[in-house]
Design a protein around this motif. Sequence first.
Motif, PDB file in Angstrom:
ATOM      1  N   PHE A  99      27.668  23.826  10.339  1.00 28.94           N
ATOM      2  CA  PHE A  99      27.257  23.942  11.745  1.00 28.94           C
ATOM      3  C   PHE A  99      26.471  22.711  12.190  1.00 28.94           C
ATOM      4  O   PHE A  99      26.697  22.172  13.276  1.00 28.94           O
ATOM      5  CB  PHE A  99      26.416  25.200  11.928  1.00 28.94           C
ATOM      6  CG  PHE A  99      25.734  25.302  13.262  1.00 28.94           C
ATOM      7  CD1 PHE A  99      26.469  25.474  14.433  1.00 28.94           C
ATOM      8  CD2 PHE A  99      24.352  25.211  13.357  1.00 28.94           C
ATOM      9  CE1 PHE A  99      25.838  25.559  15.678  1.00 28.94           C
ATOM     10  CE2 PHE A  99      23.718  25.292  14.584  1.00 28.94           C
ATOM     11  CZ  PHE A  99      24.457  25.467  15.740  1.00 28.94           C
ATOM     12  N   ASN A 100      25.563  22.246  11.346  1.00 28.61           N
ATOM     13  CA  ASN A 100      24.714  21.113  11.717  1.00 28.61           C
ATOM     14  C   ASN A 100      25.494  19.818  11.905  1.00 28.61           C
ATOM     15  O   ASN A 100      25.057  18.925  12.636  1.00 28.61           O
ATOM     16  CB  ASN A 100      23.617  20.909  10.666  1.00 28.61           C
ATOM     17  CG  ASN A 100      22.531  21.974  10.751  1.00 28.61           C
ATOM     18  OD1 ASN A 100      22.296  22.525  11.823  1.00 28.61           O
ATOM     19  ND2 ASN A 100      21.890  22.261   9.631  1.00 28.61           N
TER      20      ASN A 100
ATOM     21  N   ASP B 203      33.035  31.651   9.732  1.00 24.35           N
ATOM     22  CA  ASP B 203      34.013  32.028   8.699  1.00 24.35           C
ATOM     23  C   ASP B 203      33.386  31.980   7.311  1.00 24.35           C
ATOM     24  O   ASP B 203      33.629  32.865   6.471  1.00 24.35           O
ATOM     25  CB  ASP B 203      35.219  31.094   8.753  1.00 24.35           C
ATOM     26  CG  ASP B 203      36.119  31.357   9.955  1.00 24.35           C
ATOM     27  OD1 ASP B 203      35.983  32.442  10.571  1.00 24.35           O
ATOM     28  OD2 ASP B 203      36.936  30.478  10.283  1.00 24.35           O
ATOM     29  N   ILE B 204      32.574  30.956   7.067  1.00 22.62           N
ATOM     30  CA  ILE B 204      31.899  30.854   5.766  1.00 22.62           C
ATOM     31  C   ILE B 204      30.898  31.995   5.593  1.00 22.62           C
ATOM     32  O   ILE B 204      30.783  32.592   4.518  1.00 22.62           O
ATOM     33  CB  ILE B 204      31.190  29.491   5.624  1.00 22.62           C
ATOM     34  CG1 ILE B 204      32.211  28.354   5.667  1.00 22.62           C
ATOM     35  CG2 ILE B 204      30.393  29.425   4.325  1.00 22.62           C
ATOM     36  CD1 ILE B 204      31.582  26.969   5.744  1.00 22.62           C
TER      37      ILE B 204
ATOM     38  N   ASN C 110      31.435  22.211  17.967  1.00 22.26           N
ATOM     39  CA  ASN C 110      32.805  22.489  17.535  1.00 22.26           C
ATOM     40  C   ASN C 110      32.931  23.196  16.190  1.00 22.26           C
ATOM     41  O   ASN C 110      34.030  23.621  15.829  1.00 22.26           O
ATOM     42  CB  ASN C 110      33.607  21.178  17.481  1.00 22.26           C
ATOM     43  CG  ASN C 110      33.729  20.537  18.853  1.00 22.26           C
ATOM     44  OD1 ASN C 110      34.087  21.200  19.825  1.00 22.26           O
ATOM     45  ND2 ASN C 110      33.414  19.248  18.940  1.00 22.26           N
ATOM     46  N   ASN C 111      31.832  23.308  15.451  1.00 23.24           N
ATOM     47  CA  ASN C 111      31.923  23.885  14.101  1.00 23.24           C
ATOM     48  C   ASN C 111      31.380  25.309  13.999  1.00 23.24           C
ATOM     49  O   ASN C 111      31.182  25.822  12.894  1.00 23.24           O
ATOM     50  CB  ASN C 111      31.180  22.994  13.098  1.00 23.24           C
ATOM     51  CG  ASN C 111      31.982  21.779  12.711  1.00 23.24           C
ATOM     52  OD1 ASN C 111      33.084  21.566  13.206  1.00 23.24           O
ATOM     53  ND2 ASN C 111      31.429  20.960  11.819  1.00 23.24           N
ATOM     54  N   ILE C 112      31.135  25.951  15.134  1.00 19.93           N
ATOM     55  CA  ILE C 112      30.579  27.311  15.088  1.00 19.93           C
ATOM     56  C   ILE C 112      31.534  28.264  14.383  1.00 19.93           C
ATOM     57  O   ILE C 112      31.135  29.032  13.492  1.00 19.93           O
ATOM     58  CB  ILE C 112      30.241  27.826  16.503  1.00 19.93           C
ATOM     59  CG1 ILE C 112      29.077  27.023  17.084  1.00 19.93           C
ATOM     60  CG2 ILE C 112      29.890  29.323  16.461  1.00 19.93           C
ATOM     61  CD1 ILE C 112      28.697  27.417  18.504  1.00 19.93           C
ATOM     62  N   ASP C 113      32.808  28.249  14.754  1.00 16.68           N
ATOM     63  CA  ASP C 113      33.778  29.171  14.147  1.00 16.68           C
ATOM     64  C   ASP C 113      33.907  28.930  12.647  1.00 16.68           C
ATOM     65  O   ASP C 113      33.982  29.886  11.857  1.00 16.68           O
ATOM     66  CB  ASP C 113      35.145  29.017  14.817  1.00 16.68           C
ATOM     67  CG  ASP C 113      35.182  29.633  16.211  1.00 16.68           C
ATOM     68  OD1 ASP C 113      34.310  30.479  16.508  1.00 16.68           O
ATOM     69  OD2 ASP C 113      36.068  29.266  17.000  1.00 16.68           O
TER      70      ASP C 113
ATOM     71  N   LEU D 204      24.009  28.171   2.773  1.00 20.17           N
ATOM     72  CA  LEU D 204      23.618  26.782   3.040  1.00 20.17           C
ATOM     73  C   LEU D 204      24.817  25.959   3.512  1.00 20.17           C
ATOM     74  O   LEU D 204      24.690  25.102   4.397  1.00 20.17           O
ATOM     75  CB  LEU D 204      23.021  26.143   1.787  1.00 20.17           C
ATOM     76  CG  LEU D 204      21.650  26.643   1.319  1.00 20.17           C
ATOM     77  CD1 LEU D 204      21.175  25.810   0.127  1.00 20.17           C
ATOM     78  CD2 LEU D 204      20.619  26.599   2.432  1.00 20.17           C
ATOM     79  N   ASN D 205      25.974  26.239   2.933  1.00 19.65           N
ATOM     80  CA  ASN D 205      27.188  25.521   3.326  1.00 19.65           C
ATOM     81  C   ASN D 205      27.542  25.802   4.789  1.00 19.65           C
ATOM     82  O   ASN D 205      27.953  24.897   5.527  1.00 19.65           O
ATOM     83  CB  ASN D 205      28.345  25.931   2.414  1.00 19.65           C
ATOM     84  CG  ASN D 205      29.537  25.012   2.548  1.00 19.65           C
ATOM     85  OD1 ASN D 205      29.409  23.843   2.895  1.00 19.65           O
ATOM     86  ND2 ASN D 205      30.723  25.541   2.282  1.00 19.65           N
ATOM     87  N   ALA D 206      27.348  27.053   5.199  1.00 17.15           N
ATOM     88  CA  ALA D 206      27.602  27.404   6.603  1.00 17.15           C
ATOM     89  C   ALA D 206      26.645  26.666   7.528  1.00 17.15           C
ATOM     90  O   ALA D 206      27.051  26.129   8.565  1.00 17.15           O
ATOM     91  CB  ALA D 206      27.474  28.917   6.782  1.00 17.15           C
TER      92      ALA D 206
END
Length: 237
Positions: free
Chosen positions: A186-187, A199-200, A192-195, A180-182
Amino acid sequence: MKKLVTIVLVLFTVCLNAQTNTDLLKHYEAYYKQMKLQGDVQGIVNAMTHLNVLQPSQARKDTLAYIYMSENQYRQAINTIGFEKNAADSDIALEVKAVSLKALKRPELAIGHFQEMFNRKPNAYLAYDLAELNMTVQNNTEIEKHINYGLANATDDMKKAFFETQQPYEVPLKSAFMYLNALNTFNKDRKNNIDAAVDILDAALKTAPNFNLIQLTKTELLRQKQALQAQEEQTKN
Protein backbone atom coordinates in the motif's frame (compact mmCIF):
# COMPACT_ATOMS: atom_id res chain seq x y z
CA MET A 1 64.25 6.22 59.55
CA LYS A 2 61.46 8.62 58.55
CA LYS A 3 61.59 7.24 54.99
CA LEU A 4 61.26 3.69 56.29
CA VAL A 5 58.24 4.62 58.44
CA THR A 6 56.58 6.30 55.44
CA ILE A 7 57.10 3.21 53.25
CA VAL A 8 55.67 0.96 55.97
CA LEU A 9 52.61 3.19 56.35
CA VAL A 10 51.99 3.24 52.60
CA LEU A 11 52.28 -0.54 52.35
CA PHE A 12 49.97 -0.96 55.35
CA THR A 13 47.38 1.35 53.76
CA VAL A 14 47.55 -0.51 50.43
CA CYS A 15 47.14 -3.88 52.17
CA LEU A 16 44.27 -2.54 54.26
CA ASN A 17 42.48 -1.19 51.20
CA ALA A 18 43.01 -4.46 49.34
CA GLN A 19 41.62 -6.38 52.29
CA THR A 20 38.65 -4.02 52.53
CA ASN A 21 37.87 -4.38 48.81
CA THR A 22 38.14 -8.17 49.03
CA ASP A 23 35.75 -8.23 51.98
CA LEU A 24 33.30 -5.94 50.18
CA LEU A 25 33.45 -8.09 47.05
CA LYS A 26 32.67 -11.20 49.08
CA HIS A 27 29.85 -9.38 50.82
CA TYR A 28 28.17 -8.15 47.63
CA GLU A 29 28.68 -11.47 45.87
CA ALA A 30 26.86 -13.16 48.73
CA TYR A 31 24.24 -10.40 48.73
CA TYR A 32 23.76 -10.85 44.97
CA LYS A 33 23.20 -14.60 45.35
CA GLN A 34 20.71 -14.02 48.15
CA MET A 35 18.76 -11.41 46.16
CA LYS A 36 18.58 -13.86 43.24
CA LEU A 37 17.20 -16.54 45.56
CA GLN A 38 14.57 -14.11 46.84
CA GLY A 39 13.71 -12.81 43.37
CA ASP A 40 14.39 -9.25 44.54
CA VAL A 41 15.15 -7.39 41.31
CA GLN A 42 16.06 -4.10 42.96
CA GLY A 43 18.37 -5.95 45.34
CA ILE A 44 20.03 -7.66 42.36
CA VAL A 45 20.53 -4.27 40.68
CA ASN A 46 22.03 -2.78 43.85
CA ALA A 47 24.39 -5.73 44.32
CA MET A 48 25.52 -5.76 40.69
CA THR A 49 26.09 -1.98 40.75
CA HIS A 50 28.31 -2.26 43.83
CA LEU A 51 30.22 -5.20 42.36
CA ASN A 52 30.83 -3.27 39.16
CA VAL A 53 32.10 -0.26 41.10
CA LEU A 54 34.44 -2.40 43.20
CA GLN A 55 35.64 -4.59 40.32
CA PRO A 56 34.52 -3.21 36.96
CA SER A 57 33.95 -5.67 34.13
CA GLN A 58 32.08 -5.55 30.84
CA ALA A 59 30.26 -8.77 31.69
CA ARG A 60 28.85 -7.23 34.89
CA LYS A 61 27.87 -4.07 33.04
CA ASP A 62 26.10 -6.10 30.34
CA THR A 63 24.27 -8.14 32.96
CA LEU A 64 23.14 -5.03 34.82
CA ALA A 65 21.89 -3.46 31.60
CA TYR A 66 20.04 -6.69 30.73
CA ILE A 67 18.28 -6.65 34.10
CA TYR A 68 17.16 -3.06 33.49
CA MET A 69 15.88 -4.01 30.03
CA SER A 70 14.00 -7.02 31.43
CA GLU A 71 12.25 -4.67 33.86
CA ASN A 72 11.29 -2.27 31.03
CA GLN A 73 13.72 0.34 32.37
CA TYR A 74 15.09 1.02 28.91
CA ARG A 75 16.69 4.39 29.56
CA GLN A 76 18.62 3.02 32.54
CA ALA A 77 19.76 0.10 30.37
CA ILE A 78 21.10 2.43 27.69
CA ASN A 79 22.70 4.71 30.30
CA THR A 80 24.52 1.65 31.64
CA ILE A 81 26.12 0.40 28.41
CA GLY A 82 25.62 3.21 25.88
CA PHE A 83 24.00 3.08 22.44
CA GLU A 84 27.02 3.13 20.14
CA LYS A 85 27.72 0.31 17.68
CA ASN A 86 30.68 -1.77 18.79
CA ALA A 87 31.92 -4.84 16.94
CA ALA A 88 33.15 -6.27 20.25
CA ASP A 89 29.70 -6.14 21.88
CA SER A 90 28.50 -9.38 23.42
CA ASP A 91 25.22 -10.91 22.26
CA ILE A 92 23.65 -9.66 25.50
CA ALA A 93 24.85 -6.09 24.93
CA LEU A 94 23.54 -6.14 21.35
CA GLU A 95 20.11 -7.32 22.49
CA VAL A 96 19.94 -4.69 25.23
CA LYS A 97 20.83 -1.87 22.84
CA ALA A 98 18.48 -3.07 20.10
CA VAL A 99 15.43 -3.72 22.27
CA SER A 100 15.91 -0.65 24.46
CA LEU A 101 16.39 1.77 21.56
CA LYS A 102 13.34 0.33 19.81
CA ALA A 103 11.28 0.78 22.99
CA LEU A 104 12.60 4.36 23.32
CA LYS A 105 11.36 5.02 19.75
CA ARG A 106 14.81 5.49 18.24
CA PRO A 107 14.46 3.20 15.20
CA GLU A 108 17.32 4.84 13.32
CA LEU A 109 19.68 3.76 16.14
CA ALA A 110 18.04 0.41 16.89
CA ILE A 111 18.27 -0.86 13.29
CA GLY A 112 22.07 -1.19 13.33
CA HIS A 113 22.03 -3.34 16.45
CA PHE A 114 19.19 -5.55 15.20
CA GLN A 115 21.06 -5.93 11.90
CA GLU A 116 24.21 -7.06 13.73
CA MET A 117 22.14 -9.56 15.74
CA PHE A 118 20.68 -10.83 12.46
CA ASN A 119 24.14 -11.07 10.89
CA ARG A 120 25.35 -13.21 13.79
CA LYS A 121 22.29 -15.45 14.09
CA PRO A 122 19.68 -14.84 11.39
CA ASN A 123 16.11 -15.82 12.23
CA ALA A 124 12.57 -14.84 11.25
CA TYR A 125 11.83 -12.98 14.48
CA LEU A 126 14.75 -10.62 13.97
CA ALA A 127 13.71 -10.21 10.34
CA TYR A 128 10.28 -9.06 11.54
CA ASP A 129 11.83 -6.46 13.84
CA LEU A 130 14.05 -5.23 11.00
CA ALA A 131 11.16 -5.05 8.52
CA GLU A 132 9.04 -3.15 11.03
CA LEU A 133 11.81 -0.71 11.98
CA ASN A 134 12.82 -0.06 8.39
CA MET A 135 9.18 0.63 7.60
CA THR A 136 9.28 3.32 10.28
CA VAL A 137 12.22 5.04 8.56
CA GLN A 138 10.85 4.26 5.06
CA ASN A 139 13.79 2.21 3.83
CA ASN A 140 11.93 0.26 1.14
CA THR A 141 14.81 -1.95 0.01
CA GLU A 142 15.46 -3.23 3.53
CA ILE A 143 11.73 -3.65 4.22
CA GLU A 144 11.24 -5.96 1.24
CA LYS A 145 14.43 -7.89 1.93
CA HIS A 146 13.39 -8.77 5.47
CA ILE A 147 9.74 -9.43 4.61
CA ASN A 148 10.84 -11.87 1.91
CA TYR A 149 13.21 -13.56 4.36
CA GLY A 150 10.43 -13.87 6.92
CA LEU A 151 7.88 -15.27 4.47
CA ALA A 152 10.43 -17.86 3.36
CA ASN A 153 11.73 -18.84 6.81
CA ALA A 154 8.86 -18.43 9.29
CA THR A 155 7.66 -21.89 10.33
CA ASP A 156 4.16 -22.90 11.40
CA ASP A 157 5.12 -23.11 15.08
CA MET A 158 6.39 -19.51 15.21
CA LYS A 159 3.95 -17.02 16.71
CA LYS A 160 3.75 -13.22 16.99
CA ALA A 161 1.87 -11.46 19.80
CA PHE A 162 -0.21 -8.32 19.31
CA PHE A 163 -1.49 -5.99 22.03
CA GLU A 164 -3.83 -3.46 20.39
CA THR A 165 -6.86 -5.08 22.05
CA GLN A 166 -7.61 -5.39 25.76
CA GLN A 167 -6.88 -9.10 25.46
CA PRO A 168 -3.49 -9.75 23.79
CA TYR A 169 -3.51 -12.46 21.13
CA GLU A 170 -1.11 -14.44 18.97
CA VAL A 171 -1.06 -15.16 15.26
CA PRO A 172 1.31 -17.19 13.08
CA LEU A 173 4.48 -15.23 12.42
CA LYS A 174 4.05 -15.80 8.68
CA SER A 175 0.63 -14.09 8.87
CA ALA A 176 2.30 -11.14 10.61
CA PHE A 177 4.78 -10.91 7.73
CA MET A 178 1.86 -10.97 5.28
CA TYR A 179 0.38 -8.03 7.19
CA LEU A 180 3.65 -6.09 6.83
CA ASN A 181 3.73 -7.04 3.15
CA ALA A 182 0.24 -5.59 2.70
CA LEU A 183 1.27 -2.34 4.39
CA ASN A 184 4.41 -2.11 2.30
CA THR A 185 2.44 -2.76 -0.90
CA PHE A 186 0.00 0.00 0.00
CA ASN A 187 2.76 2.45 0.93
CA LYS A 188 4.38 2.05 -2.50
CA ASP A 189 1.32 3.56 -4.19
CA ARG A 190 -1.45 4.64 -1.85
CA LYS A 191 -3.84 5.32 -4.69
CA ASN A 192 -3.42 2.35 -7.01
CA ASN A 193 -2.31 -0.44 -4.67
CA ILE A 194 -5.29 -0.55 -2.30
CA ASP A 195 -6.86 -3.63 -3.93
CA ALA A 196 -3.53 -5.47 -4.01
CA ALA A 197 -2.99 -4.72 -0.31
CA VAL A 198 -6.51 -5.87 0.58
CA ASP A 199 -5.94 -9.13 -1.32
CA ILE A 200 -2.86 -9.81 0.80
CA LEU A 201 -4.81 -9.01 3.97
CA ASP A 202 -7.60 -11.40 2.93
CA ALA A 203 -5.03 -14.17 2.36
CA ALA A 204 -3.53 -13.51 5.80
CA LEU A 205 -6.96 -13.68 7.43
CA LYS A 206 -7.40 -17.22 6.10
CA THR A 207 -4.38 -18.30 8.13
CA ALA A 208 -5.19 -16.09 11.16
CA PRO A 209 -8.95 -15.40 11.48
CA ASN A 210 -8.37 -13.78 14.89
CA PHE A 211 -5.96 -11.17 13.48
CA ASN A 212 -7.82 -8.08 14.68
CA LEU A 213 -5.26 -5.62 13.35
CA ILE A 214 -5.84 -6.90 9.82
CA GLN A 215 -9.57 -6.34 10.14
CA LEU A 216 -8.97 -2.77 11.27
CA THR A 217 -6.47 -2.11 8.48
CA LYS A 218 -8.71 -3.64 5.82
CA THR A 219 -11.65 -1.50 6.95
CA GLU A 220 -9.50 1.63 6.74
CA LEU A 221 -8.14 0.77 3.30
CA LEU A 222 -11.64 0.16 1.92
CA ARG A 223 -12.75 3.46 3.43
CA GLN A 224 -9.90 5.22 1.64
CA LYS A 225 -10.84 3.45 -1.60
CA GLN A 226 -14.42 4.71 -1.33
CA ALA A 227 -13.18 8.23 -0.62
CA LEU A 228 -10.94 8.16 -3.71
CA GLN A 229 -13.81 6.88 -5.86
CA ALA A 230 -16.07 9.65 -4.57
CA GLN A 231 -13.43 12.25 -5.43
CA GLU A 232 -13.11 10.84 -8.94
CA GLU A 233 -16.89 10.98 -9.42
CA GLN A 234 -16.95 14.60 -8.30
CA THR A 235 -14.12 15.41 -10.71
CA LYS A 236 -16.03 13.83 -13.62
CA ASN A 237 -19.16 15.77 -12.75
